[in-house]
Design a protein around this motif. Structure first.
Motif, PDB file in Angstrom:
ATOM      1  N   LYS A 120      80.541  67.623   3.688  1.00 47.34           N
ATOM      2  CA  LYS A 120      79.829  66.711   2.803  1.00 47.34           C
ATOM      3  C   LYS A 120      80.825  65.761   2.136  1.00 47.34           C
ATOM      4  O   LYS A 120      80.560  64.573   1.960  1.00 47.34           O
ATOM      5  CB  LYS A 120      79.071  67.529   1.755  1.00 47.34           C
ATOM      6  CG  LYS A 120      77.957  66.786   1.070  1.00 47.34           C
ATOM      7  CD  LYS A 120      77.085  67.771   0.299  1.00 47.34           C
ATOM      8  CE  LYS A 120      75.886  67.093  -0.309  1.00 47.34           C
ATOM      9  NZ  LYS A 120      76.193  66.203  -1.413  1.00 47.34           N
ATOM     10  N   GLN A 121      81.991  66.340   1.780  1.00 47.83           N
ATOM     11  CA  GLN A 121      83.047  65.564   1.122  1.00 47.83           C
ATOM     12  C   GLN A 121      83.535  64.419   2.026  1.00 47.83           C
ATOM     13  O   GLN A 121      83.697  63.282   1.582  1.00 47.83           O
ATOM     14  CB  GLN A 121      84.203  66.514   0.804  1.00 47.83           C
ATOM     15  CG  GLN A 121      85.115  66.011  -0.303  1.00 47.83           C
ATOM     16  CD  GLN A 121      86.283  66.969  -0.548  1.00 47.83           C
ATOM     17  OE1 GLN A 121      86.371  68.038   0.056  1.00 47.83           O
ATOM     18  NE2 GLN A 121      87.175  66.582  -1.430  1.00 47.83           N
ATOM     19  N   THR A 122      83.741  64.730   3.304  1.00 46.93           N
ATOM     20  CA  THR A 122      84.153  63.701   4.268  1.00 46.93           C
ATOM     21  C   THR A 122      83.065  62.646   4.394  1.00 46.93           C
ATOM     22  O   THR A 122      83.331  61.444   4.400  1.00 46.93           O
ATOM     23  CB  THR A 122      84.440  64.342   5.646  1.00 46.93           C
ATOM     24  OG1 THR A 122      85.579  65.190   5.521  1.00 46.93           O
ATOM     25  CG2 THR A 122      84.684  63.300   6.720  1.00 46.93           C
ATOM     26  N   ASP A 123      81.826  63.099   4.458  1.00 41.47           N
ATOM     27  CA  ASP A 123      80.708  62.177   4.633  1.00 41.47           C
ATOM     28  C   ASP A 123      80.585  61.199   3.467  1.00 41.47           C
ATOM     29  O   ASP A 123      80.289  60.019   3.672  1.00 41.47           O
ATOM     30  CB  ASP A 123      79.398  62.962   4.795  1.00 41.47           C
ATOM     31  CG  ASP A 123      78.253  62.045   5.145  1.00 41.47           C
ATOM     32  OD1 ASP A 123      78.294  61.448   6.237  1.00 41.47           O
ATOM     33  OD2 ASP A 123      77.332  61.904   4.317  1.00 41.47           O
ATOM     34  N   SER A 124      80.842  61.690   2.235  1.00 42.34           N
ATOM     35  CA  SER A 124      80.756  60.802   1.064  1.00 42.34           C
ATOM     36  C   SER A 124      81.761  59.661   1.190  1.00 42.34           C
ATOM     37  O   SER A 124      81.455  58.507   0.869  1.00 42.34           O
ATOM     38  CB  SER A 124      81.064  61.569  -0.224  1.00 42.34           C
ATOM     39  OG  SER A 124      80.323  62.759  -0.258  1.00 42.34           O
ATOM     40  N   ILE A 125      82.975  59.978   1.681  1.00 40.83           N
ATOM     41  CA  ILE A 125      84.012  58.950   1.842  1.00 40.83           C
ATOM     42  C   ILE A 125      83.621  57.980   2.956  1.00 40.83           C
ATOM     43  O   ILE A 125      83.698  56.756   2.798  1.00 40.83           O
ATOM     44  CB  ILE A 125      85.379  59.607   2.134  1.00 40.83           C
ATOM     45  CG1 ILE A 125      85.803  60.505   0.965  1.00 40.83           C
ATOM     46  CG2 ILE A 125      86.451  58.540   2.396  1.00 40.83           C
ATOM     47  CD1 ILE A 125      86.970  61.421   1.267  1.00 40.83           C
ATOM     48  N   SER A 126      83.165  58.534   4.080  1.00 39.95           N
ATOM     49  CA  SER A 126      82.773  57.683   5.219  1.00 39.95           C
ATOM     50  C   SER A 126      81.622  56.754   4.834  1.00 39.95           C
ATOM     51  O   SER A 126      81.581  55.592   5.245  1.00 39.95           O
ATOM     52  CB  SER A 126      82.351  58.547   6.409  1.00 39.95           C
ATOM     53  OG  SER A 126      83.420  59.352   6.826  1.00 39.95           O
ATOM     54  N   GLN A 127      80.716  57.274   4.018  1.00 37.78           N
ATOM     55  CA  GLN A 127      79.565  56.470   3.583  1.00 37.78           C
ATOM     56  C   GLN A 127      80.039  55.268   2.755  1.00 37.78           C
ATOM     57  O   GLN A 127      79.640  54.130   3.004  1.00 37.78           O
ATOM     58  CB  GLN A 127      78.623  57.333   2.764  1.00 37.78           C
ATOM     59  CG  GLN A 127      77.350  56.609   2.369  1.00 37.78           C
ATOM     60  CD  GLN A 127      76.394  57.489   1.576  1.00 37.78           C
ATOM     61  OE1 GLN A 127      76.792  58.523   1.024  1.00 37.78           O
ATOM     62  NE2 GLN A 127      75.144  57.079   1.519  1.00 37.78           N
TER      63      GLN A 127
END
Ligand SMILES: [Zn+2]
Length: 246
Positions: A120-127
């Motif tokens: 989820k943490q990676t996804d927040s940055i990618s978003q």
């Protein structure tokens, strides 16, 4: 008949040879041990051709892919090579942090019937950055099972990036470190644009505590020829901090 066979043999030898050549220039696949394979692609970094490693694991339920190729022309060639070599399809892809040498192929692989994952943490940055995102999100350290293989997605803390995770194959003692772990071939810490060098040693110590002495340690870039990369990463961090104080 003998002639036919020899003709066939020379033809298949030729096609193998030419296939091998195109492969070696852009995509290199090396067996690590048993079901575990390292694939390498290249990109120009500061004007120098630089390699990035990913891994794939054969299971009796399809192939697990860790990270996607850095070279964006190699998304499909990697799938084709795996199918030709092993007669198996990739069914799952996990990217270990938000940088492009890990996540570039996530959207593409999503369209190829591959289940794609990040934390989820990676996804927040990618978003926020408008980068490729996975279909499924991992919210805490998770043990996955695919076919006969079991592995844990483990977040030990910040280092190369705030979101970097490692993948731990406990039974085989294989630590897939990604860019959090520097190869013994590396002379410095590399790209520090999103790094937390202060927290990095503690993160490595937590991995050492969890994994003990791994048999294999796979760094995100360069050679994986020995299992000393955790120690080497600590040494590079120390060296960096000493230079900062000067
Ligand atoms: Zn990297």
């Amino acid at each position: 008949m003998i002639k036919l066979i020899s003709l066939f043999l020379s033809f298949s030898f030729l096609s193998l040879f030419s296939f091998g050549q195109t492969e070696s220039s852009k995509l290199q696949i090396t067996q690590l041990t048993k079901d575990f394979y390292i694939y390498t692609t290249w990109q120009s970094f500061n004007g120098v051709r630089f390699p990035a490693n990913g891994m794939y694991v054969l299971t009796n339920n399809g192939v697990l892919l860790l990270d996607s190729p850095w070279d964006t022309t190699q998304f499909q060639p990697l799938l084709d090579s795996i199918l030709i070599k092993h007669n198996k399809n990739v069914v799952m892809c996990i990217a270990t942090h938000s940088h492009e040498d890990r996540t570039a192929g996530l959207v593409y692989y999503g369209t190829r019937e591959i289940k794609t994952y990040t934390t989820k943490q990676t996804d927040s940055i990618s978003q926020i950055r408008g980068e490729p995102r996975a279909q499924y999100l991992i919210t805490s350290d998770t043990i996955f099972r695919l076919g006969q293989h079991e592995f844990e997605v483990y977040y030990a803390g910040p280092g190369h990036t705030t979101d970097n995770v490692v993948i731990w194959f406990k039974k085989e003692k294989i630590l897939y470190g990604g860019c959090l772990i520097k190869s013994t071939e590396a002379n410095d810490l590399g790209n520090l644009s999103d790094a937390n060098v202060v927290a990095w040693p503690e993160t490595i110590h937590k991995i050492q505590l969890k994994c003990g002495k791994p048999k294999y340690v796979i760094p995100g870039h360069q050679s994986w020829s020995n299992n000393q990369s955790l120690e080497h990463t600590l040494m590079l961090i120390e060296q960096y901090q000493l230079n900062e104080k000067k």
